[in-house]
Design a protein around this motif. Sequence first.
Motif, PDB file in Angstrom:
ATOM      1  N   UNK A 297       0.812  -1.220   0.000  1.00 46.28           N
ATOM      2  CA  UNK A 297       0.000   0.000   0.000  1.00 46.28           C
ATOM      3  C   UNK A 297       0.845   1.269   0.000  1.00 46.28           C
ATOM      4  N   UNK A 298       1.882   1.322   0.866  1.00 45.54           N
ATOM      5  CA  UNK A 298       2.673   2.550   0.960  1.00 45.54           C
ATOM      6  C   UNK A 298       3.413   2.834  -0.344  1.00 45.54           C
ATOM      7  N   UNK A 299       3.917   1.784  -0.987  1.00 51.35           N
ATOM      8  CA  UNK A 299       4.599   1.981  -2.268  1.00 51.35           C
ATOM      9  C   UNK A 299       3.657   2.540  -3.321  1.00 51.35           C
TER      10      UNK A 299
ATOM     11  N   UNK B 249      -6.187  -3.412  -6.583  1.00 51.42           N
ATOM     12  CA  UNK B 249      -5.491  -3.009  -5.367  1.00 51.42           C
ATOM     13  C   UNK B 249      -5.911  -1.610  -4.910  1.00 51.42           C
ATOM     14  N   UNK B 250      -6.142  -0.714  -5.848  1.00 51.93           N
ATOM     15  CA  UNK B 250      -6.621   0.621  -5.492  1.00 51.93           C
ATOM     16  C   UNK B 250      -7.931   0.528  -4.725  1.00 51.93           C
ATOM     17  N   UNK B 251      -8.789  -0.373  -5.175  1.00 50.00           N
ATOM     18  CA  UNK B 251     -10.073  -0.567  -4.506  1.00 50.00           C
ATOM     19  C   UNK B 251      -9.877  -1.183  -3.117  1.00 50.00           C
ATOM     20  N   UNK B 252      -9.023  -2.201  -3.041  1.00 52.63           N
ATOM     21  CA  UNK B 252      -8.766  -2.870  -1.758  1.00 52.63           C
ATOM     22  C   UNK B 252      -8.187  -1.904  -0.730  1.00 52.63           C
ATOM     23  N   UNK B 253      -7.254  -1.062  -1.171  1.00 52.46           N
ATOM     24  CA  UNK B 253      -6.583  -0.125  -0.263  1.00 52.46           C
ATOM     25  C   UNK B 253      -7.370   1.171  -0.082  1.00 52.46           C
ATOM     26  N   UNK B 254      -8.498   1.295  -0.791  1.00 55.38           N
ATOM     27  CA  UNK B 254      -9.315   2.496  -0.732  1.00 55.38           C
ATOM     28  C   UNK B 254      -8.496   3.742  -1.103  1.00 55.38           C
ATOM     29  N   UNK B 255      -7.712   3.610  -2.173  1.00 57.37           N
ATOM     30  CA  UNK B 255      -6.877   4.706  -2.663  1.00 57.37           C
ATOM     31  C   UNK B 255      -7.569   5.362  -3.854  1.00 57.37           C
ATOM     32  N   UNK B 256      -7.676   6.662  -3.808  1.00 50.89           N
ATOM     33  CA  UNK B 256      -8.263   7.417  -4.909  1.00 50.89           C
ATOM     34  C   UNK B 256      -7.164   8.262  -5.556  1.00 50.89           C
ATOM     35  N   UNK B 257      -6.691   7.881  -6.742  1.00 49.53           N
ATOM     36  CA  UNK B 257      -5.616   8.644  -7.395  1.00 49.53           C
ATOM     37  C   UNK B 257      -6.044  10.082  -7.664  1.00 49.53           C
TER      38      UNK B 257
END
Length: 371
Positions: free
Chosen positions: A216-218, A246-254
């Motif tokens: 996630x951090x990377x 992975x974006x969905x799993x980590x809840x990351x919004x670019x």
Amino acid sequence: MKIITIDGARLQFVKAAVVSRAIFRYDEVYDAKIQEIIEYTGQHFAKNMSEVFFNQMDIPKPHYNHGVKRLSHGSMKGKMLAKTEEILAAEKPDWVFVYSDTNATLAIWLAANKIYIEVAHREAGLRTFNMCRPQEVYRILSDRISDTLFCPTETAIENLVKEGYDSLTIFQIRCGDLMYVAPLYYAHNACKSHGLNGNFNFVLSTVYRQVNKDEKQNLLDILDALGKIYKELKVILPLHPRTTKKLSEFNILPSENIKILDPVGYFEMIWLLKIALMLLRIVVDFKKKPCIAVREETEWIELIKHKVNFITVPNKNKILDTFNNLKNVKINFDINFNGTGNTGEEIVSKLIAYHNSELNKFISNGIILKV
């Protein structure tokens, strides 16, 4: 002569297209009667991850498709080993030709080695010296149980010498890089992608290496860096399906400043490479663009040594520092360490020579570099 070619990942499709074309041309000109059997692992299930490559690049349709998608590494290897044993027993090929360092390909080597079928390894001798990466383990094991090693660079040959291959009855052949040859041939087929045009400068990026997308951090650091780069240049990011997941799993919004695309075909990617100002993570130099490779080490040492690619760890500040430093670097793209552009033809001619028991003649003429 009968050759079984193993295709799995998308980069292998590109390399296989070059060799398949060389086989066809060699057979057409010299009536060499070469039969190529395509075995596809089936690990890519989306059309834009596999079928588009076969269609665009005129790769012969696979004779066998194993459908190993959505399997664990152990299950994938096991299924490939069992299936390949059956195919080799039925087809009785003279050669098995395997590309790269992916999970399923090791099973292919083991299957061929068990029943004494000659194995040729493309991209042999490449090393990162990081045994924590499965690809490095696959490279080393695959080289050791192959019969002929096609090395893309001089450094690859040197690595094999250091590992004692000069005392083994395994031939090492310097033949250039297939990934350099492919875009030279297919450049005229480049086509526009997703309605984009070449009227602006942008950074073209990819994020698919496992350590970059699975941690996630990377992933956060890479996307944050791309968001900051947008202040100076637009950023285009064709996204691998697993990275999207992975974006969905980590809840990351670019950042909305990053233009995210679905996976593109090879011709669309060539076009993007052609009009991009800079590449981030894509380890290539054939379009004469500076490239930042986000990883801790690389097997393509020449690219780093000649300052065509610049390597950095997946850390936001280090990526941005490398990006800013590139503005003041003058890159010499005239150095050619990728071969003559005839790598496919060289590989096919050497296999035929070996098959026809003419290997000693080639060695004495200095055509084959035997360490």
